[in-house]
Design a protein around this motif. Structure first.
Motif, PDB file in Angstrom:
ATOM      1  N   SER A 166     -49.952 -35.648  -8.820  1.00 35.89           N
ATOM      2  CA  SER A 166     -49.477 -36.906  -9.396  1.00 35.89           C
ATOM      3  C   SER A 166     -49.430 -37.988  -8.336  1.00 35.89           C
ATOM      4  CB  SER A 166     -48.069 -36.748  -9.994  1.00 35.89           C
ATOM      5  OG  SER A 166     -48.074 -36.005 -11.187  1.00 35.89           O
ATOM      6  N   TYR A 167     -49.927 -39.158  -8.683  1.00 36.87           N
ATOM      7  CA  TYR A 167     -49.809 -40.343  -7.831  1.00 36.87           C
ATOM      8  C   TYR A 167     -50.214 -40.058  -6.388  1.00 36.87           C
ATOM      9  CZ  TYR A 167     -47.486 -42.528 -11.782  1.00 36.87           C
ATOM     10  OH  TYR A 167     -47.205 -43.046 -13.028  1.00 36.87           O
ATOM     11  N   GLY A 168     -51.285 -39.286  -6.219  1.00 37.27           N
ATOM     12  CA  GLY A 168     -51.820 -39.028  -4.890  1.00 37.27           C
ATOM     13  C   GLY A 168     -51.146 -37.915  -4.121  1.00 37.27           C
ATOM     14  N   TYR A 169     -50.283 -37.121  -4.777  1.00 38.05           N
ATOM     15  CA  TYR A 169     -49.590 -36.004  -4.128  1.00 38.05           C
ATOM     16  C   TYR A 169     -49.907 -34.686  -4.835  1.00 38.05           C
ATOM     17  CZ  TYR A 169     -46.718 -38.821  -0.993  1.00 38.05           C
ATOM     18  OH  TYR A 169     -46.293 -39.652   0.014  1.00 38.05           O
ATOM     19  N   PHE A 179     -42.908 -28.471  -2.130  1.00 39.35           N
ATOM     20  CA  PHE A 179     -43.417 -29.513  -1.254  1.00 39.35           C
ATOM     21  C   PHE A 179     -44.371 -30.402  -2.038  1.00 39.35           C
ATOM     22  CE2 PHE A 179     -42.234 -26.403   1.988  1.00 39.35           C
ATOM     23  CZ  PHE A 179     -41.708 -27.210   2.990  1.00 39.35           C
ATOM     24  N   LEU A 180     -44.372 -31.695  -1.687  1.00 41.51           N
ATOM     25  CA  LEU A 180     -45.368 -32.632  -2.166  1.00 41.51           C
ATOM     26  C   LEU A 180     -46.201 -33.050  -0.968  1.00 41.51           C
ATOM     27  CD1 LEU A 180     -42.828 -32.892  -4.171  1.00 41.51           C
ATOM     28  CD2 LEU A 180     -43.878 -35.041  -4.871  1.00 41.51           C
ATOM     29  N   VAL A 181     -47.531 -32.931  -1.070  1.00 42.68           N
ATOM     30  CA  VAL A 181     -48.426 -33.183   0.058  1.00 42.68           C
ATOM     31  C   VAL A 181     -49.377 -34.312  -0.304  1.00 42.68           C
ATOM     32  CG1 VAL A 181     -50.128 -32.195   1.629  1.00 42.68           C
ATOM     33  CG2 VAL A 181     -48.288 -30.749   0.728  1.00 42.68           C
ATOM     34  N   ASP A 182     -49.378 -35.373   0.504  1.00 42.22           N
ATOM     35  CA  ASP A 182     -50.277 -36.499   0.284  1.00 42.22           C
ATOM     36  C   ASP A 182     -51.722 -36.034   0.464  1.00 42.22           C
ATOM     37  OD1 ASP A 182     -51.921 -38.938   1.143  1.00 42.22           O
ATOM     38  OD2 ASP A 182     -50.029 -39.895   0.590  1.00 42.22           O
ATOM     39  N   VAL A 183     -52.604 -36.375  -0.486  1.00 43.09           N
ATOM     40  CA  VAL A 183     -53.972 -35.848  -0.465  1.00 43.09           C
ATOM     41  C   VAL A 183     -54.794 -36.406   0.686  1.00 43.09           C
ATOM     42  CG1 VAL A 183     -54.008 -35.477  -2.963  1.00 43.09           C
ATOM     43  CG2 VAL A 183     -54.870 -37.640  -2.036  1.00 43.09           C
ATOM     44  N   CYS A 184     -54.396 -37.551   1.241  1.00 42.56           N
ATOM     45  CA  CYS A 184     -55.197 -38.175   2.300  1.00 42.56           C
ATOM     46  C   CYS A 184     -54.691 -37.888   3.701  1.00 42.56           C
ATOM     47  CB  CYS A 184     -55.259 -39.687   2.086  1.00 42.56           C
ATOM     48  SG  CYS A 184     -56.461 -40.200   0.850  1.00 42.56           S
ATOM     49  N   ASN A 185     -53.393 -37.999   3.917  1.00 47.62           N
ATOM     50  CA  ASN A 185     -52.910 -37.879   5.291  1.00 47.62           C
ATOM     51  C   ASN A 185     -52.015 -36.674   5.539  1.00 47.62           C
ATOM     52  OD1 ASN A 185     -50.390 -38.610   4.206  1.00 47.62           O
ATOM     53  ND2 ASN A 185     -50.720 -40.787   4.647  1.00 47.62           N
ATOM     54  N   GLN A 423     -58.237 -26.612  -7.201  1.00 51.22           N
ATOM     55  CA  GLN A 423     -59.631 -26.199  -7.166  1.00 51.22           C
ATOM     56  C   GLN A 423     -60.558 -27.405  -7.043  1.00 51.22           C
ATOM     57  OE1 GLN A 423     -61.002 -22.893  -7.284  1.00 51.22           O
ATOM     58  NE2 GLN A 423     -58.893 -22.604  -6.634  1.00 51.22           N
ATOM     59  N   SER A 424     -60.598 -28.220  -8.064  1.00 49.02           N
ATOM     60  CA  SER A 424     -61.468 -29.376  -8.084  1.00 49.02           C
ATOM     61  C   SER A 424     -60.863 -30.371  -9.062  1.00 49.02           C
ATOM     62  CB  SER A 424     -62.877 -28.964  -8.522  1.00 49.02           C
ATOM     63  OG  SER A 424     -63.742 -30.077  -8.590  1.00 49.02           O
ATOM     64  N   LEU A 425     -60.617 -31.586  -8.618  1.00 51.04           N
ATOM     65  CA  LEU A 425     -59.931 -32.540  -9.470  1.00 51.04           C
ATOM     66  C   LEU A 425     -60.246 -33.962  -9.052  1.00 51.04           C
ATOM     67  CD1 LEU A 425     -56.776 -33.605  -8.046  1.00 51.04           C
ATOM     68  CD2 LEU A 425     -57.003 -31.142  -7.698  1.00 51.04           C
ATOM     69  N   TRP A 426     -59.860 -34.905  -9.912  1.00 46.56           N
ATOM     70  CA  TRP A 426     -59.988 -36.330  -9.622  1.00 46.56           C
ATOM     71  C   TRP A 426     -58.621 -36.866  -9.209  1.00 46.56           C
ATOM     72  CZ3 TRP A 426     -64.868 -37.640  -9.287  1.00 46.56           C
ATOM     73  CH2 TRP A 426     -65.812 -37.009 -10.090  1.00 46.56           C
ATOM     74  N   VAL A 427     -58.612 -37.773  -8.237  1.00 48.37           N
ATOM     75  CA  VAL A 427     -57.330 -38.256  -7.732  1.00 48.37           C
ATOM     76  C   VAL A 427     -57.487 -39.661  -7.163  1.00 48.37           C
ATOM     77  CG1 VAL A 427     -57.732 -37.208  -5.464  1.00 48.37           C
ATOM     78  CG2 VAL A 427     -55.397 -37.717  -6.181  1.00 48.37           C
ATOM     79  N   PHE A 428     -56.479 -40.500  -7.364  1.00 51.11           N
ATOM     80  CA  PHE A 428     -56.356 -41.761  -6.649  1.00 51.11           C
ATOM     81  C   PHE A 428     -55.334 -41.543  -5.544  1.00 51.11           C
ATOM     82  CE2 PHE A 428     -58.014 -44.106 -10.449  1.00 51.11           C
ATOM     83  CZ  PHE A 428     -59.040 -44.761  -9.787  1.00 51.11           C
ATOM     84  N   PRO A 429     -55.666 -41.881  -4.293  1.00 52.83           N
ATOM     85  CA  PRO A 429     -54.697 -41.724  -3.189  1.00 52.83           C
ATOM     86  C   PRO A 429     -53.445 -42.547  -3.430  1.00 52.83           C
ATOM     87  CG  PRO A 429     -56.914 -42.036  -2.337  1.00 52.83           C
ATOM     88  CD  PRO A 429     -56.975 -42.310  -3.807  1.00 52.83           C
ATOM     89  N   SER A 430     -52.364 -42.159  -2.773  1.00 46.44           N
ATOM     90  CA  SER A 430     -51.082 -42.791  -3.002  1.00 46.44           C
ATOM     91  C   SER A 430     -51.101 -44.288  -2.690  1.00 46.44           C
ATOM     92  CB  SER A 430     -50.002 -42.107  -2.155  1.00 46.44           C
ATOM     93  OG  SER A 430     -50.322 -42.166  -0.767  1.00 46.44           O
ATOM     94  N   LEU A 431     -51.906 -44.714  -1.709  1.00 43.84           N
ATOM     95  CA  LEU A 431     -51.874 -46.130  -1.353  1.00 43.84           C
ATOM     96  C   LEU A 431     -52.413 -47.022  -2.456  1.00 43.84           C
ATOM     97  CD1 LEU A 431     -54.923 -47.356  -0.398  1.00 43.84           C
ATOM     98  CD2 LEU A 431     -54.545 -45.703   1.413  1.00 43.84           C
ATOM     99  N   VAL A 432     -53.182 -46.477  -3.386  1.00 44.17           N
ATOM    100  CA  VAL A 432     -53.671 -47.269  -4.512  1.00 44.17           C
ATOM    101  C   VAL A 432     -52.507 -47.747  -5.373  1.00 44.17           C
ATOM    102  CG1 VAL A 432     -55.078 -47.192  -6.614  1.00 44.17           C
ATOM    103  CG2 VAL A 432     -55.904 -46.106  -4.530  1.00 44.17           C
ATOM    104  N   TYR A 433     -51.423 -46.967  -5.390  1.00 48.10           N
ATOM    105  CA  TYR A 433     -50.267 -47.308  -6.192  1.00 48.10           C
ATOM    106  C   TYR A 433     -49.271 -48.190  -5.439  1.00 48.10           C
ATOM    107  CZ  TYR A 433     -52.175 -43.420  -8.858  1.00 48.10           C
ATOM    108  OH  TYR A 433     -53.003 -42.586  -9.564  1.00 48.10           O
TER     109      TYR A 433
END
Length: 437
Positions: A166-169, A179-185, A423-433
């Protein structure tokens, strides 16, 4: 826009330092964003140039009129463009995040592909994965040569199960701890421990708003309860959940909608008190034809869509599949699913695991995509192509199906199976929000 100043980014715990002269756009996402309090006034982001006396004085980029910035924003066609825009100066960043979300999502989501391969998810159903071993790659469909390899922090030597994104995490849990892990950093958020006898059945987690929002909550679904944590608080609350297996939750026009195993639609309210109400929906005759393999809810502009993948079996030619799309008409009582024959100038993005977010994108030709097309993230890492693009109404042959899904999953679809790591998904990084603005 040569010669413009870049915004400074930093890692948590490290001194503030300017980035390299011309950093890779995807490299910018690996640095922790500096939190800038409130939106600055239009003319407070000035900087002087030391290279030319004619350019000394206020930064010309910071002083652009809002009308011109809107025209520039309308041209953004990739995450790469967004990074360049918000890195120009803080007034540009503030201008973008002050707009409604529709203006910020004119480009496709990033594709996240896990490095781990799990061909038969049910054999791994009770297995927890060491979080520090989970790695993934992010690919921009609009700029496929620009990718980023990421991983969870190496100090997280704990075994976790994947619960959603959710929301890049990415969201993980192991009964009590999560834990919530940011997909980018790789930045992490650690909620308080969850202690409940029914927490052992948790299978789905999601955020109701960006994690830096004042009204952000993390919700967990189990077979009998929904757990709620207000981000920043010290405890969880538990609510009875009388729903037959929540498959997916989306946010549409300010409301939270959940779809269950029986395709029933529910509204979820957190305030003034927690409540779940079934939405009265009329079903059309064309919605029950064939074997439904997967269904997804997708918000597309001002429409709430139901995407249905229908399997058919021919004794001679084997099985094939087609996508059907329906729009929920709220103007009638009860609401009614109406078949959509063409998506128009839109593309949809879905993944096999329905706990993952779904997206839509307008005018996909701007970044090299196709309109009236559904992009399916392939679940396994050994695929030659990380996603499939299927035009609405196009027949997907058995060969193409097996290239996307395992034959076992096609012939015996199990809607309740959940992968234990992304596995494989679509995501917008958190900074987009707007996180870190």
């Amino acid at each position: 826009m040569a010669g413009r100043r870049r915004g400074h980014l930093r890692q948590e715990g490290s001194p503030l330092a300017p980035p390299p002269e011309d950093p890779s756009p995807m490299e910018l996402t690996t640095r922790r964003e500096v939190a800038i309090p409130d939106r600055p006034s239009k003319k407070t982001c000035h900087a002087s140039s030391s290279t030319s006396s004619s350019m000394s004085g206020p930064d010309v980029w910071a002083d652009l009129l809002d009308s011109l910035l809107l025209q520039i924003i309308a041209l953004l066609s990739s995450f790469h463009d967004l990074l360049a825009f918000i890195s120009t100066c803080c007034s540009w960043r503030a201008a973008l995040f002050s707009l409604p979300p529709a203006f910020r999502f004119n480009f496709p989501p990033l594709h996240l592909q896990s490095d781990h391969y799990v061909p038969h998810p049910r054999r791994n159903y009770v297995k927890h994965n060491l979080l520090s071993n989970i790695k993934w790659q992010l690919i921009d469909p609009a700029k496929r040569t620009s990718s980023l390899r990421c991983s969870a922090p190496q100090n997280l030597q704990v075994r976790m199960r994947y619960l959603g994104c959710s929301y890049g995490y990415l969201i993980f849990s192991n009964l009590e701890q999560c834990f919530l892990v940011d997909v980018c950093n790789g930045a992490t958020v650690k909620p308080p421990k969850l202690k409940s006898t029914s927490s052992h059945d948790i299978y789905y987690g999601f955020l109701v708003a960006p994690i830096n929002s004042s009204n952000s909550h993390l919700l967990f679904c189990s077979k009998s309860s929904m757990f709620q944590w207000q981000v920043g608080s010290n405890s969880w609350s538990e609510h009875p959940l009388d729903v037959e297996g929540v498959l997916q939750i989306v946010f549409f026009k300010g409301e939270m909608f959940a779809m269950d195993l029986l395709w029933r639609l529910h509204r979820i309210h957190l305030a003034p008190q927690f409540s779940v109400q079934e939405v009265a929906v009329m079903w059309g005759e064309d919605m029950v034809v064939g074997l439904s393999y997967k269904t997804w809810l997708v918000v597309c502009g001002d429409m709430l869509l139901l995407v249905d993948f229908i399997l058919s079996v021919d004794p001679l030619y084997g099985f094939s599949g087609t996508f059907k799309v329906f729009c929920l008409d709220f103007s009638v009582e009860p609401a009614k699913w109406v078949k959509v024959d063409n998506l128009g100038d839109n593309a949809l993005f879905v993944s096999t695991d329905r706990r993952n977010p779904t997206f839509s994108c307008k005018s996909p030709e701007r970044w090299g995509g196709k309109s009236n097309t559904i992009y399916i993230a392939k679940p396994f890492a050994d695929c030659n192509e990380p996603w499939s693009a299927v035009e609405l109404g196009q027949v997907v042959t058995s060969t193409e199906l097996c290239a996307t899904y395992s034959s076992e999953a096609i012939l015996a679809p199990r809607p309740s199976v959940n992968y234990q790591q992304p596995q494989s998904l679509w995501v917008f990084p958190s900074l987009v929000y707007g996180i870190g603005r």
